[in-house]
Write a protein that holds these residues in place. Structure first.
Motif, PDB file in Angstrom:
ATOM      1  N   ILE A 129       0.873  -1.187   0.000  1.00 15.66           N
ATOM      2  CA  ILE A 129       0.000   0.000   0.000  1.00 15.66           C
ATOM      3  C   ILE A 129       0.907   1.234   0.000  1.00 15.66           C
ATOM      4  O   ILE A 129       1.721   1.413   0.894  1.00 15.66           O
ATOM      5  CB  ILE A 129      -0.878   0.027   1.272  1.00 15.66           C
ATOM      6  CG1 ILE A 129      -1.640  -1.290   1.434  1.00 15.66           C
ATOM      7  CG2 ILE A 129      -1.786   1.253   1.276  1.00 15.66           C
ATOM      8  CD1 ILE A 129      -2.911  -1.402   0.672  1.00 15.66           C
ATOM      9  N   ASN A 130       0.751   2.053  -1.012  1.00 13.07           N
ATOM     10  CA  ASN A 130       1.635   3.219  -1.166  1.00 13.07           C
ATOM     11  C   ASN A 130       0.917   4.542  -0.896  1.00 13.07           C
ATOM     12  O   ASN A 130       1.379   5.594  -1.328  1.00 13.07           O
ATOM     13  CB  ASN A 130       2.195   3.248  -2.596  1.00 13.07           C
ATOM     14  CG  ASN A 130       3.400   2.330  -2.739  1.00 13.07           C
ATOM     15  OD1 ASN A 130       4.323   2.395  -1.936  1.00 13.07           O
ATOM     16  ND2 ASN A 130       3.374   1.470  -3.736  1.00 13.07           N
ATOM     17  N   THR A 131      -0.218   4.486  -0.198  1.00 11.83           N
ATOM     18  CA  THR A 131      -1.026   5.714  -0.050  1.00 11.83           C
ATOM     19  C   THR A 131      -0.245   6.845   0.612  1.00 11.83           C
ATOM     20  O   THR A 131      -0.239   7.973   0.118  1.00 11.83           O
ATOM     21  CB  THR A 131      -2.310   5.412   0.749  1.00 11.83           C
ATOM     22  OG1 THR A 131      -3.041   4.414   0.051  1.00 11.83           O
ATOM     23  CG2 THR A 131      -3.179   6.659   0.885  1.00 11.83           C
ATOM     24  N   ARG A 269      -1.518  -1.697  -7.117  1.00 19.05           N
ATOM     25  CA  ARG A 269      -1.592  -3.090  -6.628  1.00 19.05           C
ATOM     26  C   ARG A 269      -2.286  -3.975  -7.659  1.00 19.05           C
ATOM     27  O   ARG A 269      -1.888  -5.111  -7.876  1.00 19.05           O
ATOM     28  CB  ARG A 269      -2.295  -3.150  -5.265  1.00 19.05           C
ATOM     29  CG  ARG A 269      -1.386  -2.653  -4.130  1.00 19.05           C
ATOM     30  CD  ARG A 269      -2.020  -2.816  -2.760  1.00 19.05           C
ATOM     31  NE  ARG A 269      -3.254  -2.067  -2.664  1.00 19.05           N
ATOM     32  CZ  ARG A 269      -4.476  -2.604  -2.559  1.00 19.05           C
ATOM     33  NH1 ARG A 269      -4.616  -3.920  -2.508  1.00 19.05           N
ATOM     34  NH2 ARG A 269      -5.536  -1.848  -2.502  1.00 19.05           N
ATOM     35  N   TYR A 270      -3.306  -3.451  -8.318  1.00 24.45           N
ATOM     36  CA  TYR A 270      -3.960  -4.211  -9.394  1.00 24.45           C
ATOM     37  C   TYR A 270      -2.953  -4.479 -10.519  1.00 24.45           C
ATOM     38  O   TYR A 270      -2.821  -5.604 -11.009  1.00 24.45           O
ATOM     39  CB  TYR A 270      -5.171  -3.440  -9.937  1.00 24.45           C
ATOM     40  CG  TYR A 270      -5.800  -4.138 -11.129  1.00 24.45           C
ATOM     41  CD1 TYR A 270      -6.753  -5.131 -10.943  1.00 24.45           C
ATOM     42  CD2 TYR A 270      -5.397  -3.828 -12.429  1.00 24.45           C
ATOM     43  CE1 TYR A 270      -7.294  -5.801 -12.029  1.00 24.45           C
ATOM     44  CE2 TYR A 270      -5.931  -4.491 -13.517  1.00 24.45           C
ATOM     45  CZ  TYR A 270      -6.882  -5.475 -13.315  1.00 24.45           C
ATOM     46  OH  TYR A 270      -7.401  -6.148 -14.393  1.00 24.45           O
ATOM     47  N   TYR A 271      -2.234  -3.444 -10.930  1.00 29.64           N
ATOM     48  CA  TYR A 271      -1.238  -3.607 -11.997  1.00 29.64           C
ATOM     49  C   TYR A 271      -0.216  -4.671 -11.595  1.00 29.64           C
ATOM     50  O   TYR A 271       0.155  -5.534 -12.394  1.00 29.64           O
ATOM     51  CB  TYR A 271      -0.510  -2.281 -12.278  1.00 29.64           C
ATOM     52  CG  TYR A 271      -1.280  -1.266 -13.117  1.00 29.64           C
ATOM     53  CD1 TYR A 271      -2.539  -1.540 -13.638  1.00 29.64           C
ATOM     54  CD2 TYR A 271      -0.728  -0.017 -13.397  1.00 29.64           C
ATOM     55  CE1 TYR A 271      -3.224  -0.601 -14.399  1.00 29.64           C
ATOM     56  CE2 TYR A 271      -1.412   0.924 -14.170  1.00 29.64           C
ATOM     57  CZ  TYR A 271      -2.661   0.627 -14.670  1.00 29.64           C
ATOM     58  OH  TYR A 271      -3.334   1.559 -15.424  1.00 29.64           O
ATOM     59  N   ASN A 272       0.262  -4.604 -10.365  1.00 27.88           N
ATOM     60  CA  ASN A 272       1.262  -5.566  -9.897  1.00 27.88           C
ATOM     61  C   ASN A 272       0.724  -6.998  -9.976  1.00 27.88           C
ATOM     62  O   ASN A 272       1.395  -7.897 -10.478  1.00 27.88           O
ATOM     63  CB  ASN A 272       1.655  -5.232  -8.452  1.00 27.88           C
ATOM     64  CG  ASN A 272       2.717  -6.173  -7.937  1.00 27.88           C
ATOM     65  OD1 ASN A 272       3.842  -6.170  -8.421  1.00 27.88           O
ATOM     66  ND2 ASN A 272       2.367  -7.017  -6.979  1.00 27.88           N
ATOM     67  N   ASP A 273      -0.518  -7.187  -9.508  1.00 32.09           N
ATOM     68  CA  ASP A 273      -1.102  -8.539  -9.516  1.00 32.09           C
ATOM     69  C   ASP A 273      -1.323  -9.043 -10.934  1.00 32.09           C
ATOM     70  O   ASP A 273      -1.473 -10.246 -11.148  1.00 32.09           O
ATOM     71  CB  ASP A 273      -2.437  -8.552  -8.762  1.00 32.09           C
ATOM     72  CG  ASP A 273      -2.232  -8.465  -7.252  1.00 32.09           C
ATOM     73  OD1 ASP A 273      -1.066  -8.550  -6.811  1.00 32.09           O
ATOM     74  OD2 ASP A 273      -3.231  -8.304  -6.522  1.00 32.09           O
ATOM     75  N   HIS A 274      -1.392  -8.137 -11.896  1.00 32.13           N
ATOM     76  CA  HIS A 274      -1.618  -8.548 -13.286  1.00 32.13           C
ATOM     77  C   HIS A 274      -0.366  -8.421 -14.144  1.00 32.13           C
ATOM     78  O   HIS A 274      -0.437  -8.432 -15.375  1.00 32.13           O
ATOM     79  CB  HIS A 274      -2.800  -7.766 -13.873  1.00 32.13           C
ATOM     80  CG  HIS A 274      -4.090  -8.179 -13.213  1.00 32.13           C
ATOM     81  ND1 HIS A 274      -4.444  -7.756 -11.948  1.00 32.13           N
ATOM     82  CD2 HIS A 274      -5.058  -9.028 -13.607  1.00 32.13           C
ATOM     83  CE1 HIS A 274      -5.591  -8.319 -11.604  1.00 32.13           C
ATOM     84  NE2 HIS A 274      -5.990  -9.089 -12.601  1.00 32.13           N
ATOM     85  N   GLY A 275       0.775  -8.282 -13.473  1.00 31.54           N
ATOM     86  CA  GLY A 275       2.060  -8.403 -14.173  1.00 31.54           C
ATOM     87  C   GLY A 275       2.602  -7.142 -14.801  1.00 31.54           C
ATOM     88  O   GLY A 275       3.569  -7.197 -15.561  1.00 31.54           O
ATOM     89  N   PHE A 276       2.021  -5.989 -14.511  1.00 32.09           N
ATOM     90  CA  PHE A 276       2.519  -4.746 -15.116  1.00 32.09           C
ATOM     91  C   PHE A 276       3.576  -4.091 -14.224  1.00 32.09           C
ATOM     92  O   PHE A 276       3.436  -4.062 -13.012  1.00 32.09           O
ATOM     93  CB  PHE A 276       1.390  -3.732 -15.313  1.00 32.09           C
ATOM     94  CG  PHE A 276       0.258  -4.244 -16.146  1.00 32.09           C
ATOM     95  CD1 PHE A 276       0.441  -4.552 -17.476  1.00 32.09           C
ATOM     96  CD2 PHE A 276      -0.996  -4.439 -15.591  1.00 32.09           C
ATOM     97  CE1 PHE A 276      -0.597  -5.031 -18.248  1.00 32.09           C
ATOM     98  CE2 PHE A 276      -2.045  -4.914 -16.347  1.00 32.09           C
ATOM     99  CZ  PHE A 276      -1.849  -5.215 -17.679  1.00 32.09           C
ATOM    100  N   ALA A 277       4.601  -3.528 -14.837  1.00 32.08           N
ATOM    101  CA  ALA A 277       5.661  -2.865 -14.071  1.00 32.08           C
ATOM    102  C   ALA A 277       5.803  -1.388 -14.417  1.00 32.08           C
ATOM    103  O   ALA A 277       6.383  -0.631 -13.657  1.00 32.08           O
ATOM    104  CB  ALA A 277       6.994  -3.572 -14.314  1.00 32.08           C
ATOM    105  N   ALA A 278       5.303  -0.985 -15.582  1.00 33.51           N
ATOM    106  CA  ALA A 278       5.512   0.396 -16.038  1.00 33.51           C
ATOM    107  C   ALA A 278       4.154   1.078 -16.244  1.00 33.51           C
ATOM    108  O   ALA A 278       3.181   0.421 -16.605  1.00 33.51           O
ATOM    109  CB  ALA A 278       6.292   0.413 -17.354  1.00 33.51           C
TER     110      ALA A 278
END
Ligand SMILES: [Zn+2]
Length: 343
Positions: A129-131, A269-278
């Protein structure tokens, strides 16, 4: 209610080299405000998966570790290289808010440009969590915008942007935001303001509340003044937008900034769980000297192809880049259903 969600499904056929007939379905969609066309091609999910959702994690970790050495935004170099504001731009030569530094971009591409970074945060970990972190970066950015506007009241069109990792156009791996302010609106902001004025003239109604009311299928969450959603006709992969019920950034409260930070953190967090880094992200504002207009500020965020040794910029070929027509793989209604669980 005059919002129109125009779409047309088409069937395409291709004869393979073996003589087999393959049938594909694509969907043309038109943005309800700007009429910009997007094409949804679900069959590309398999073909493009390696560009988007398969990360070469070992390689990425290695280049991130290597980039810490002699990083311009880590200590001690940041204190040696950071440019300084001339007095006519901002009183302080560098703005500091605890660990956050705000200093001018040495190579500005707009009337005013600043970098917002922390020497303590080289890499942004999407999985946590980066809030709080994003809240501090955004608060520093908005303070910078206020100070620049106080010094020069012609600087009325601010944006806060982020390019994260090289596929998103970042020349440094070190996490940073950028503040860009112009005397004239950025093209996208001008398109939104002009088109929403035209909508108001045609329909005697404000486009933004009308969109929120008509957009249930793609709504992610409404929290306080921020409405998060997936656009009907996306302009990038896994695009998330927000409508902020404030005409301009000077009116953002502490709570608004915290809500924006929380939403962006959820998307990461959604992006991370779906493999996105950029990713690329921009927070835009209506003009700072018009408090009572009907414009709503907003956010656009898109995932970019993953960094890899032989990088392919699959989302910036001629159709999206030169013709302004984006191809996406996922139905916006499906994406909004999935990402709701992160909010
Ligand atoms: Zn660094």
């Amino acid at each position: 209610m005059s919002i129109e969600f125009k779409s047309e499904i088409k069937t395409l056929q291709v004869l393979t080299s073996d003589g087999d007939l393959v049938t594909y379905e694509i969907e043309y969609r038109s943005d309800p405000l700007t009429s910009r066309i997007s094409v949804i091609c679900p069959y590309l999910k398999e073909k493009w998966v390696e560009f988007y959702s398969v990360q070469d994690k070992d390689w990425l970790n290695k280049i991130i570790e290597e980039s810490k050495e002699n990083c311009l935004f880590c200590k001690p170099l940041i204190d040696e290289i950071a440019a300084k504001f001339p007095e006519q731009q901002i009183e302080e030569d560098i703005l500091k808010f605890d660990d956050i530094y705000v200093f001018p971009n040495l190579y500005p591409r707009a009337d005013f440009e600043a970098v917002v970074t922390s020497p303590d945060v080289h890499y942004l970990d999407f999985s946590t969590i980066n809030t709080d972190l994003l809240y501090r970066f955004l608060s520093a950015s908005i303070e910078c915008i206020k100070k620049a506007y106080q010094k020069n009241n012609k600087l009325i069109y601010p944006v806060i942007g982020c390019n994260y990792l090289p596929p998103a156009g970042a020349s440094l791996m070190h996490f940073h935001l950028q503040v860009s302010i112009q005397e004239v609106p950025f093209h996208y902001v001008k398109t939104l303001t002009d088109s929403s004025v035209q909508y108001e003239i045609r329909n005697h109604a404000n486009f933004w509340p009308d969109l929120m009311n008509a957009n249930k299928d793609r709504e992610i969450k409404q929290k306080n003044n921020i409405y998060w959603h997936v656009p009907f006709a996306p302009t990038g992969f896994c695009e998330i937008r927000a409508i902020i019920n404030k005409p301009n950034m000077l009116m953002f409260t502490t709570e608004d900034i915290r809500d924006i930070a929380e939403g962006l953190s959820n998307i990461l967090r959604y992006y991370n769980d779906h493999g996105f880094a950029a990713f690329n992200c921009v927070i835009y504002s209506g003009r700072l000297n018009a408090e009572n207009n009907d414009f709503y500020s907003g956010i656009r965020m898109v995932a970019r192809p993953n960094p890899r040794p032989n990088y392919t910029s699959i989302d910036s070929w001629y159709m999206p880049f030169l013709l302004g027509q984006t191809v996406v793989l996922e139905k916006p209604e499906d994406l909004s259903k999935e990402i709701r669980n992160y909010f």
